[in-house]
Enzyme design. Structure first.
Site, PDB file in Angstrom:
ATOM      1  N   CYS A 129      -3.391 -10.328  -1.608  1.00 15.14           N
ATOM      2  CA  CYS A 129      -2.858  -9.682  -0.396  1.00 15.14           C
ATOM      3  C   CYS A 129      -3.289  -8.215  -0.262  1.00 15.14           C
ATOM      4  O   CYS A 129      -3.655  -7.756   0.820  1.00 15.14           O
ATOM      5  CB  CYS A 129      -1.330  -9.795  -0.378  1.00 15.14           C
ATOM      6  SG  CYS A 129      -0.563  -9.515  -1.990  1.00 15.14           S
ATOM      7  N   HIS A 245       3.180  -4.794   2.765  1.00 14.65           N
ATOM      8  CA  HIS A 245       2.570  -3.944   1.731  1.00 14.65           C
ATOM      9  C   HIS A 245       1.986  -2.683   2.369  1.00 14.65           C
ATOM     10  O   HIS A 245       1.371  -2.741   3.443  1.00 14.65           O
ATOM     11  CB  HIS A 245       1.410  -4.670   1.048  1.00 14.65           C
ATOM     12  CG  HIS A 245       1.799  -5.744   0.095  1.00 14.65           C
ATOM     13  ND1 HIS A 245       3.092  -6.099  -0.184  1.00 14.65           N
ATOM     14  CD2 HIS A 245       1.007  -6.549  -0.675  1.00 14.65           C
ATOM     15  CE1 HIS A 245       3.098  -7.073  -1.072  1.00 14.65           C
ATOM     16  NE2 HIS A 245       1.843  -7.374  -1.387  1.00 14.65           N
TER      17      HIS A 245
END
Ligand code: A2P
Length: 342
Positions: A129, A245
């Site tokens: 990710c 994130h």
């Protein structure tokens, strides 16, 4: 033509996001096969307004499957990925199992979509990710000025560690608010109101002192950009955020690059939303705003005071979406378009 699509790990955080993404993007699904561990067999998940019964992940479950989206961890992917591929499915795996395998392309569609075509094992790997969102943002700058060195610090949400990790954060937060003792269930310590590096140590000779997560950013960046000469210096940190994130990136290029040039390049880039507002408190991409969005958000684009070839950037993305499910479904869309052309 529609496709028989299997989602392996359909009960998990990313698996559920894969189902939602397939539905939202109107992927041509003729039949959906939802697979998980035997623990979940018989459970139901929702797809296109209907219940789909979850089955255990067996070889027989892949009969007739055209595309298998895996998000069930590396052990399951190592064991069942080749089984699904042997049954004729194109496997798109979200785990780390196949990412460094030279026989498996590692793909961010905005960056290296052409790599999808060469897949001798029938398995395409979805990157980590943190690597995905960093490269969606850096690729347009790399194309123009050639990256030499990336120094990145991540601020990674708990959803990246799965559904149970989010529950752990929420339970720890409730315990703190009630003045009770924090009892970590998934994290190796307190994550509520704290920061942790919770990944395993890297055990490759190159990765001494680094975590596995950090070394993924090193190896994957080089493989995706097909350039072994790019240095990546990562520090990965888990923050008490549910989803989304963030990354602080210092990127050094082969030639000078101005903030204005970078903004112009990023504003034209696919999958990127630029926040070019002048700095003010709160004027920057934030996980709470970006969670649920497809794009990678880039803000706080600033010059480096000591080096005209370098820039500082703040990059935020939905780790479950572009960092996992959406990237995998975008790969599936390219695979699907190949079979339509064939
Ligand atoms: P289950 O729910 O039956 O454990 P998360 O990342 O949110 O923890 O989710 C992991 C997903 O991977 C879940 O759907 C989980 O199923 C699935 N899974 C875990 N181990 C296996 C396995 N060996 N085979 C198939 N699916 C698995």
């Amino acid at each position: 033509m529609g496709f028989v699509v299997a989602v392996v790990g359909a009960t998990g955080a990313v698996g559920r996001e894969m189902l939602a993404t397939l539905e939202q993007r109107k992927f041509p699904v003729d039949k959906l096969v939802c697979l998980a561990s035997p623990r979940s067999a018989g459970q139901k998940v929702r797809f296109q307004g209907k219940d789909v019964v979850v089955e255990a992940t067996t070889a027989a479950a892949f009969a007739g499957v055209h595309i298998a989206l895996f998000s069930a961890g590396a052990a399951a992917a190592r064991e069942m990925g080749p089984v699904a591929a042997a049954a004729g499915a194109v496997v798109i795996d979200n785990s780390s199992a196949w990412r460094t395998d030279p026989g498996c392309p590692l793909v961010v569609p905005e960056v290296n979509a052409a790599a999808i075509k060469v897949r001798p094992k029938g398995i395409i790997a979805n990157p980590n990710c943190s690597t995905i969102q960093m490269l969606v943002a850096l690729q347009p700058l790399h194309k123009a000025a050639k990256l030499r060195h990336i120094i990145v610090s991540t601020y990674q949400a708990t959803s990246g560690k799965g559904h149970a990790a989010v529950e752990d954060l929420l339970e720890q937060t409730r315990a703190l608010a009630a003045g009770k003792e924090v009892k970590p269930a998934i994290f190796p310590g307190q994550i509520a109101q704290n920061l942790l590096s919770d990944w395993k140590p890297d055990t490759t000779p190159a990765g001494e002192g680094y975590s596995e997560e950090e070394m993924k950013m090193v190896f994957e960046t080089r493989k995706i950009l097909d350039d072994e000469s790019i240095f990546v210096s990562p520090t990965c940190v888990r923050v008490p955020v549910v989803n989304g994130h963030s990354e602080s990136v210092h990127a050094k290029f082969e030639r000078p690059i101005t903030v204005a040039e970078a903004i112009a390049l990023l504003e034209k880039a696919p999958g990127v939303t630029v926040d070019a507002r002048p700095y003010a408190p709160g004027h920057h991409p934030q996980p709470v705003h970006v969670s649920g969005k497809d794009d990678v958000f880039v803000g706080r684009i600033r010059k480096d005071f000591g080096d005209p070839n370098a820039l500082n950037l703040w990059i935020v993305g939905d780790n479950l979406r572009k960092g996992a499910a959406l990237n995998a479904v975008q790969i599936a869309e390219i695979v699907a378009s190949e079979s339509r052309q064939a």
